[in-house]
Design an enzyme around this catalytic site. Structure first.
Site, PDB file in Angstrom:
ATOM      1  N   GLU A 119      50.226  25.101  39.570  1.00  0.00           N
ATOM      2  CA  GLU A 119      49.571  23.807  39.335  1.00  0.00           C
ATOM      3  C   GLU A 119      48.528  23.506  40.419  1.00  0.00           C
ATOM      4  OE1 GLU A 119      49.895  21.144  36.861  1.00  0.00           O
ATOM      5  OE2 GLU A 119      50.477  22.941  35.794  1.00  0.00           O
ATOM      6  N   ASP A 173      65.911  27.161  39.344  1.00  0.00           N
ATOM      7  CA  ASP A 173      65.705  28.271  40.285  1.00  0.00           C
ATOM      8  C   ASP A 173      66.789  28.307  41.357  1.00  0.00           C
ATOM      9  OD1 ASP A 173      63.400  28.456  38.850  1.00  0.00           O
ATOM     10  OD2 ASP A 173      62.030  28.280  40.540  1.00  0.00           O
ATOM     11  N   THR A 202      53.055  26.389  43.678  1.00  0.00           N
ATOM     12  CA  THR A 202      52.971  26.428  42.214  1.00  0.00           C
ATOM     13  C   THR A 202      51.562  26.725  41.705  1.00  0.00           C
ATOM     14  OG1 THR A 202      52.967  24.923  40.289  1.00  0.00           O
ATOM     15  CG2 THR A 202      52.880  23.879  42.427  1.00  0.00           C
ATOM     16  N   TYR A 248      51.595  15.624  40.858  1.00  0.00           N
ATOM     17  CA  TYR A 248      52.479  16.742  41.250  1.00  0.00           C
ATOM     18  C   TYR A 248      51.668  17.823  41.961  1.00  0.00           C
ATOM     19  CZ  TYR A 248      55.277  21.013  40.671  1.00  0.00           C
ATOM     20  OH  TYR A 248      55.936  22.204  40.889  1.00  0.00           O
ATOM     21  N   LYS A 281      51.897  18.938  45.886  1.00  0.00           N
ATOM     22  CA  LYS A 281      52.242  20.331  46.219  1.00  0.00           C
ATOM     23  C   LYS A 281      51.148  21.000  47.065  1.00  0.00           C
ATOM     24  CE  LYS A 281      56.328  21.496  44.309  1.00  0.00           C
ATOM     25  NZ  LYS A 281      57.389  22.292  44.930  1.00  0.00           N
TER      26      LYS A 281
HETATM   27  P1  NAP Z   1      64.101  21.793  38.709  1.00  0.00           P
HETATM   28  O1  NAP Z   1      64.978  22.505  37.735  1.00  0.00           O
HETATM   29  O2  NAP Z   1      63.447  20.519  38.325  1.00  0.00           O
HETATM   30  O3  NAP Z   1      64.993  21.547  40.034  1.00  0.00           O
HETATM   31  C1  NAP Z   1      64.551  20.712  41.063  1.00  0.00           C
HETATM   32  C2  NAP Z   1      65.669  20.596  42.093  1.00  0.00           C
HETATM   33  O4  NAP Z   1      65.234  19.725  43.147  1.00  0.00           O
HETATM   34  C3  NAP Z   1      66.971  19.980  41.542  1.00  0.00           C
HETATM   35  O5  NAP Z   1      68.055  20.608  42.159  1.00  0.00           O
HETATM   36  C4  NAP Z   1      66.862  18.540  42.010  1.00  0.00           C
HETATM   37  O6  NAP Z   1      68.119  17.901  42.147  1.00  0.00           O
HETATM   38  C5  NAP Z   1      66.245  18.760  43.379  1.00  0.00           C
HETATM   39  N1  NAP Z   1      65.657  17.562  43.954  1.00  0.00           N
HETATM   40  C6  NAP Z   1      64.781  16.697  43.392  1.00  0.00           C
HETATM   41  N2  NAP Z   1      64.453  15.733  44.254  1.00  0.00           N
HETATM   42  C7  NAP Z   1      65.149  15.980  45.394  1.00  0.00           C
HETATM   43  C8  NAP Z   1      65.244  15.337  46.652  1.00  0.00           C
HETATM   44  N3  NAP Z   1      64.569  14.207  46.916  1.00  0.00           N
HETATM   45  N4  NAP Z   1      66.039  15.882  47.610  1.00  0.00           N
HETATM   46  C9  NAP Z   1      66.754  17.001  47.354  1.00  0.00           C
HETATM   47  N5  NAP Z   1      66.730  17.647  46.169  1.00  0.00           N
HETATM   48  C10 NAP Z   1      65.924  17.139  45.216  1.00  0.00           C
HETATM   49  O7  NAP Z   1      62.950  22.767  39.229  1.00  0.00           O
HETATM   50  P2  NAP Z   1      62.830  24.376  39.138  1.00  0.00           P
HETATM   51  O8  NAP Z   1      62.157  24.718  37.867  1.00  0.00           O
HETATM   52  O9  NAP Z   1      64.131  24.973  39.494  1.00  0.00           O
HETATM   53  O10 NAP Z   1      61.746  24.637  40.291  1.00  0.00           O
HETATM   54  C11 NAP Z   1      62.143  24.884  41.634  1.00  0.00           C
HETATM   55  C12 NAP Z   1      60.979  24.606  42.564  1.00  0.00           C
HETATM   56  O11 NAP Z   1      59.893  25.463  42.233  1.00  0.00           O
HETATM   57  C13 NAP Z   1      60.401  23.200  42.502  1.00  0.00           C
HETATM   58  O12 NAP Z   1      59.938  22.873  43.796  1.00  0.00           O
HETATM   59  C14 NAP Z   1      59.225  23.315  41.553  1.00  0.00           C
HETATM   60  O13 NAP Z   1      58.276  22.312  41.826  1.00  0.00           O
HETATM   61  C15 NAP Z   1      58.735  24.697  41.910  1.00  0.00           C
HETATM   62  N6  NAP Z   1      58.068  25.454  40.846  1.00  0.00           N
HETATM   63  C16 NAP Z   1      58.646  25.612  39.633  1.00  0.00           C
HETATM   64  C17 NAP Z   1      58.029  26.392  38.662  1.00  0.00           C
HETATM   65  C18 NAP Z   1      58.651  26.642  37.328  1.00  0.00           C
HETATM   66  O14 NAP Z   1      57.947  27.094  36.414  1.00  0.00           O
HETATM   67  N7  NAP Z   1      59.948  26.434  37.162  1.00  0.00           N
HETATM   68  C19 NAP Z   1      56.800  27.013  38.951  1.00  0.00           C
HETATM   69  C20 NAP Z   1      56.248  26.842  40.218  1.00  0.00           C
HETATM   70  C21 NAP Z   1      56.901  26.068  41.174  1.00  0.00           C
HETATM   71  P3  NAP Z   1      68.815  17.122  40.907  1.00  0.00           P
HETATM   72  O15 NAP Z   1      69.516  18.193  40.106  1.00  0.00           O
HETATM   73  O16 NAP Z   1      69.741  16.199  41.597  1.00  0.00           O
HETATM   74  O17 NAP Z   1      67.725  16.440  40.132  1.00  0.00           O
HETATM   75  O1  F7E Z   2      54.217  22.005  30.134  1.00  0.00           O
HETATM   76  C1  F7E Z   2      52.206  21.308  27.183  1.00  0.00           C
HETATM   77  C2  F7E Z   2      51.896  20.558  28.455  1.00  0.00           C
HETATM   78  O2  F7E Z   2      56.025  20.606  31.130  1.00  0.00           O
HETATM   79  C3  F7E Z   2      53.545  23.182  29.800  1.00  0.00           C
HETATM   80  C4  F7E Z   2      56.738  22.895  35.995  1.00  0.00           C
HETATM   81  O3  F7E Z   2      57.815  23.771  36.215  1.00  0.00           O
HETATM   82  O4  F7E Z   2      55.239  24.718  35.559  1.00  0.00           O
HETATM   83  C5  F7E Z   2      55.780  23.532  35.007  1.00  0.00           C
HETATM   84  O5  F7E Z   2      54.743  22.605  34.718  1.00  0.00           O
HETATM   85  C6  F7E Z   2      52.386  22.863  28.888  1.00  0.00           C
HETATM   86  C7  F7E Z   2      51.508  21.710  29.373  1.00  0.00           C
HETATM   87  O6  F7E Z   2      55.234  22.706  32.298  1.00  0.00           O
HETATM   88  C8  F7E Z   2      54.627  19.298  25.374  1.00  0.00           C
HETATM   89  O7  F7E Z   2      50.861  19.598  28.249  1.00  0.00           O
HETATM   90  C9  F7E Z   2      52.781  20.362  24.930  1.00  0.00           C
HETATM   91  O8  F7E Z   2      50.161  22.018  29.201  1.00  0.00           O
HETATM   92  O9  F7E Z   2      56.587  22.911  30.277  1.00  0.00           O
HETATM   93  P1  F7E Z   2      55.614  22.010  30.921  1.00  0.00           P
HETATM   94  P2  F7E Z   2      54.006  22.541  33.301  1.00  0.00           P
HETATM   95  O10 F7E Z   2      53.383  21.218  33.191  1.00  0.00           O
HETATM   96  O11 F7E Z   2      53.140  23.732  33.144  1.00  0.00           O
HETATM   97  C10 F7E Z   2      54.512  24.539  36.792  1.00  0.00           C
HETATM   98  C11 F7E Z   2      54.046  25.900  37.253  1.00  0.00           C
HETATM   99  C12 F7E Z   2      55.280  23.793  37.805  1.00  0.00           C
HETATM  100  O12 F7E Z   2      55.126  24.002  39.005  1.00  0.00           O
HETATM  101  C13 F7E Z   2      56.049  22.602  37.324  1.00  0.00           C
HETATM  102  O13 F7E Z   2      57.055  22.245  38.259  1.00  0.00           O
HETATM  103  O14 F7E Z   2      52.896  22.467  27.624  1.00  0.00           O
HETATM  104  N1  F7E Z   2      53.055  20.542  26.238  1.00  0.00           N
HETATM  105  N2  F7E Z   2      53.743  19.587  24.390  1.00  0.00           N
HETATM  106  C14 F7E Z   2      54.192  19.915  26.548  1.00  0.00           C
HETATM  107  N3  F7E Z   2      54.893  19.826  27.699  1.00  0.00           N
HETATM  108  C15 F7E Z   2      56.050  19.121  27.689  1.00  0.00           C
HETATM  109  N4  F7E Z   2      56.775  19.045  28.822  1.00  0.00           N
HETATM  110  N5  F7E Z   2      56.488  18.481  26.558  1.00  0.00           N
HETATM  111  C16 F7E Z   2      55.818  18.541  25.379  1.00  0.00           C
HETATM  112  O15 F7E Z   2      56.247  17.970  24.377  1.00  0.00           O
END
Ligand code: NAP
Ligand code: F7E
Length: 359
Positions: free
Chosen positions: A138, A13, A136, A160, A164
């Site tokens: 979650e 993001d 999130t 997590y 959050k």
């Molecule tokens: P991501 O790809 O895992 O990126 C996480 C970022 O946080 C990376 O730049 C990572 O740096 C940095 N980071 C981790 N620990 C840190 C620390 N201690 N200090 C400073 N930076 C740190 O996550 P994303 O999917 O882009 O998500 C962005 C945010 O939205 C996160 O807070 C996530 O929990 C939240 N979120 C994501 C989703 C989703 O579906 N993607 C949904 C809801 C909420 P490095 O590159 O060095 O590891």
């Molecule tokens: O899992 C199932 C797993 O790891 C999605 C993060 O961005 O979205 C993300 O969290 C589903 C789960 O994402 C595998 O058990 C099956 O039910 O892609 P995921 P997540 O856990 O939903 C939320 C909104 C965030 O905030 C988080 O930061 O898929 N699943 N088989 C699997 N998941 C993974 N990773 N690997 C598998 O092999």
């Protein structure tokens, strides 16, 4: 010129948001962690002028070493930059990994959020600086109603989610206590070509590309029945910005309002590489067979099950549609899967992303 500070700028993001804000004419500051190996792949479109002719203003993009767990560092950076907007995207964001590292996840996802809010407060920037917190779906975990909206009670199911929850409430608390523009975007899952390779969608699209090009034999997954509301990350970062431009500080659910299973995602991803999957068996014995060849290409490995699972998530995007005028289905589920498979097919063809993953 407005100044934005993004924590988590190297993530999925953060990299899209940096591009989006640069295009809007912002001066963008990103926090980057010191790493022993290269961690700036996702920023290459911004950094390399040839690839990003659209973003000419690279002199407006600045990286700073930092870590949200280091309160002194965070306070110094915010004090020096004095941003108009802070997007706190930094997180240990992997749900399953949070069961292995609950303490670290707490430090980054909960205390890290507090460090940012408290820095804004003690630096006297509460009237100038708006703060976006990456909350999130979650938080809803074991869902208390379907679909989930801004008023649905929380029931997190992982370290997590629990960390959050603190981030969510401390953001709301600073808003109510100090009259800060500090808000939560409660984002449902959003994916893209830049999604981390151990999240389920990207793991599947990479495997589909590799299996189609005979570079991998099988894909091992956990819970195939899990249901998610999957959107496109590029569309979602626009919403983060809209939430901070809104006239009132309010929390928003961002989702598509559509839910699909992991099994459906697998079927669709493989369809894009011309492989039709036929399912046989049940539970841990369930297998995905390549209908044309009879080969087993998908299997269940219980090591990917979680100690507590979030079985289903479905968001209600009504509030963001109405108040932010945001279109939740700009990119359809079908187009999301297609874009990810096409991107991985190209990368795997170029011998990129052929490494073995630990997870
Ligand atoms: P991501 O790809 O895992 O990126 C996480 C970022 O946080 C990376 O730049 C990572 O740096 C940095 N980071 C981790 N620990 C840190 C620390 N201690 N200090 C400073 N930076 C740190 O996550 P994303 O999917 O882009 O998500 C962005 C945010 O939205 C996160 O807070 C996530 O929990 C939240 N979120 C994501 C989703 C989703 O579906 N993607 C949904 C809801 C909420 P490095 O590159 O060095 O590891
Ligand atoms: O899992 C199932 C797993 O790891 C999605 C993060 O961005 O979205 C993300 O969290 C589903 C789960 O994402 C595998 O058990 C099956 O039910 O892609 P995921 P997540 O856990 O939903 C939320 C909104 C965030 O905030 C988080 O930061 O898929 N699943 N088989 C699997 N998941 C993974 N990773 N690997 C598998 O092999």
């Amino acid at each position: 010129m407005k100044k934005a500070l993004i924590t988590g700028v190297t993530g999925q993001d953060g990299s899209y948001l940096a591009e989006f804000l640069l295009e809007k004419g912002y001066e963008v500051h990103g926090v980057i962690r010191r790493s022993s190996s290269y961690n700036q792949e996702r920023l290459e479109d911004i950094m390399s002028a040839e690839e990003a002719e659209a973003i000419q203003n690279n002199e407006n993009f600045h990286l700073h070493y930092g870590d949200v767990t280091d309160a002194l560092n965070v306070t110094r950076l915010i004090g020096e930059i004095k941003p108009d907007e802070i997007y706190n995207l930094a997180a240990q964001s992997h749900v399953r990994v949070s069961f292995d590292m609950p303490g670290y996840t707490l430090d980054v996802d909960a205390k890290g959020t507090l460090n940012i809010l408290e820095a804004v407060r003690i630096l006297g920037l509460t009237e100038k600086t708006r703060v976006y917190q990456a909350s999130t779906s979650e938080l809803f975990g074991k869902v208390q109603e379907v679909p989930q909206s801004e008023t649905t009670p929380f029931y997190p199911r992982s370290p997590y989610g629990v960390a959050k929850i603190y981030g969510f409430w401390i953001t709301k608390n600073y808003r109510e206590s100090y009259n800060m523009f500090a808000v939560n975007g409660i984002l449902f899952n959003h994916e893209s070509e830049r999604r981390g390779e151990t999240f389920v969608t990207r793991k599947i699209t990479l495997a589909a590309a590799r299996i189609a090009q005979q570079k991998q034999d099988k894909l091992y997954l956990g819970n195939l029945d899990s249901l998610r509301d999957w959107g496109y990350a590029k569309d979602y970062v626009e919403c983060m910005w809209l939430i901070l431009q809104h006239d009132k500080p309010e929390d928003f659910v961002i989702a598509t309002g559509e839910m699909h299973s992991v099994r459906e995602f697998v079927e669709l991803a493989f369809k894009h590489v011309d492989i039709e999957i036929e399912w046989q068996g049940e539970g841990v014995e369930e297998k995905g067979i390549n209908k044309a060849t009879g080969e087993v290409i998908v299997e269940v490995d219980p090591k990917f099950f979680r100690p507590a699972e979030v079985e289903q998530l479905l968001g209600n995007p009504e509030k963001s549609k109405t108040l932010l005028n945001w279109n939740p289905t700009k990119t359809s589920f079908e187009d999301l899967v297609k874009v990810m498979v096409e991107s991985d097919t190209e990368k795997v063809g170029k011998e990129l992303f052929n490494r073995k993953m630990f997870d």
